[in-house]
Design a protein around this motif. Structure first.
Motif, short mmCIF file in Angstrom:
data_model
loop_
_atom_site.label_atom_id
_atom_site.label_comp_id
_atom_site.label_asym_id
_atom_site.label_seq_id
_atom_site.Cartn_x
_atom_site.Cartn_y
_atom_site.Cartn_z
N ASP A 92 36.28 31.05 45.81
CA ASP A 92 36.76 30.41 44.58
C ASP A 92 36.57 31.38 43.43
O ASP A 92 37.46 31.56 42.60
CB ASP A 92 36.01 29.10 44.32
N SER B 78 39.15 34.86 39.99
CA SER B 78 39.34 33.70 40.85
C SER B 78 40.34 34.03 41.95
O SER B 78 41.24 34.85 41.76
CB SER B 78 39.84 32.50 40.04
N ALA B 79 40.16 33.40 43.10
CA ALA B 79 41.08 33.60 44.22
C ALA B 79 41.71 32.28 44.66
O ALA B 79 42.50 32.25 45.58
CB ALA B 79 40.33 34.24 45.39
N THR B 80 41.33 31.17 43.99
CA THR B 80 41.87 29.86 44.32
C THR B 80 42.17 29.12 43.01
O THR B 80 41.68 29.49 41.95
CB THR B 80 40.87 29.02 45.14
N ASP C 34 35.05 35.40 42.73
CA ASP C 34 34.48 36.69 43.10
C ASP C 34 33.77 37.22 41.86
O ASP C 34 34.38 37.32 40.79
CB ASP C 34 35.57 37.68 43.49
N TYR D 15 31.38 34.49 45.81
CA TYR D 15 31.11 35.75 46.50
C TYR D 15 30.59 36.75 45.48
O TYR D 15 31.19 36.95 44.42
CB TYR D 15 32.37 36.30 47.16
N PRO E 80 36.90 32.90 54.42
CA PRO E 80 38.01 32.37 53.62
C PRO E 80 37.94 32.95 52.21
O PRO E 80 36.91 33.52 51.81
CB PRO E 80 37.76 30.86 53.62
N PRO E 81 38.99 32.80 51.41
CA PRO E 81 38.95 33.31 50.04
C PRO E 81 37.84 32.64 49.23
O PRO E 81 37.52 31.48 49.44
CB PRO E 81 40.32 32.95 49.46
N ALA F 13 34.91 40.54 55.82
CA ALA F 13 36.35 40.60 55.55
C ALA F 13 37.16 40.28 56.80
O ALA F 13 36.83 40.72 57.90
CB ALA F 13 36.73 41.98 55.02
#
Length: 165
Positions: free
Chosen positions: A118, A136-138, A120, A29, A115-116, A111
Motif C-alpha cells: 500500500d 503508494s502502489a494501491t 513503500d 514496505y 503483493p504490492p 520480489a
C-alpha cells in the motif's frame, strides 16, 4: 511525498502516525540501507497499537507476530531470505492474506512473490536524522498518503508530527 525526520524521537512519532493511519491492516514496505532506521520506524507503528516493549528486527525468525488491542501486526525482515519462495514455507501467504498490518523490511528480497505494498517507504540518512520518501502502489495507499499529507501539511519539516490523526 518526503518527510524530514531530524532525530530518533521524531522517527518513532512518524511511525506512530503511520500506524494509526493504517488502522491495523494493509502492507507497509520499508526500504533503506542497514542502520537506516527501519526497525525504529516499526517501533512507532507498533506503539500506535499500544505496544511498549523493545522491538528488534526479526532477522533470523523472518516474522514476528504481535496481537495488540484486537489487531494483528506482522513485522517481517527478509534480509536473510535466500529465495522469495522461502516465504511459502514460513506461512507468508497466510500472513499477507490476513486482515492485519504487515510491515516488511527488505521487501526487494521477496520480489515476485510479495503483493504490492500500500505504501513503500524509503529511509535515507539526512545529516543526523533521516529522510522518508513515501510512494503508494494501491488506491488504498494513495488515500493513506493523502491523509498523511493532511497531517504533516505541505512542509518538509516533521517537527509537528506528534499530533493526533
Amino acid at each position: 511525498m518526503q518527510v524530514q525526520l531530524p532525530d530518533e524521537h521524531t522517527q518513532v512519532a512518524f511511525g506512530e502516525i503511520l500506524g494509526r493511519l493504517f488502522q491495523g491492516r494493509g502492507r507497509l514496505y520499508l526500504h533503506g540501507e542497514l542502520g537506516a532506521g527501519k526497525t525504529t520506524l516499526t517501533r512507532g507503528v507498533l506503539r500506535a497499537y499500544g505496544y511498549k516493549g523493545a522491538v528488534k528486527s526479526p532477522t533470523y525468525t523472518l516474522v514476528e507476530p504481535y496481537e495488540l488491542d484486537g489487531r494483528r501486526v506482522y513485522h517481517l525482515d527478509l534480509y536473510r531470505l535466500g529465495d522469495p519462495e522461502e516465504l511459502e514455507f514460513i506461512g507468508g501467504r497466510d500472513v499477507l492474506a490476513d486482515d492485519a498490518l504487515c510491515v516488511v523490511e527488505w521487501p526487494s528480497r521477496g520480489a515476485g512473490w510479495l503483493p504490492p505494498a500500500d505504501v513503500d517507504l524509503t529511509l535515507d540518512a539526512a545529516g543526523a536524522g533521516r529522510r522518508a520518501r513515501l510512494a503508494s502502489a494501491t488506491s488504498r495507499g494513495e488515500a493513506l498518503l493523502e491523509e498523511l499529507a493532511a497531517v504533516c501539511g505541505s512542509r518538509e519539516d516533521a517537527a509537528g508530527l506528534e499530533g493526533d490523526v
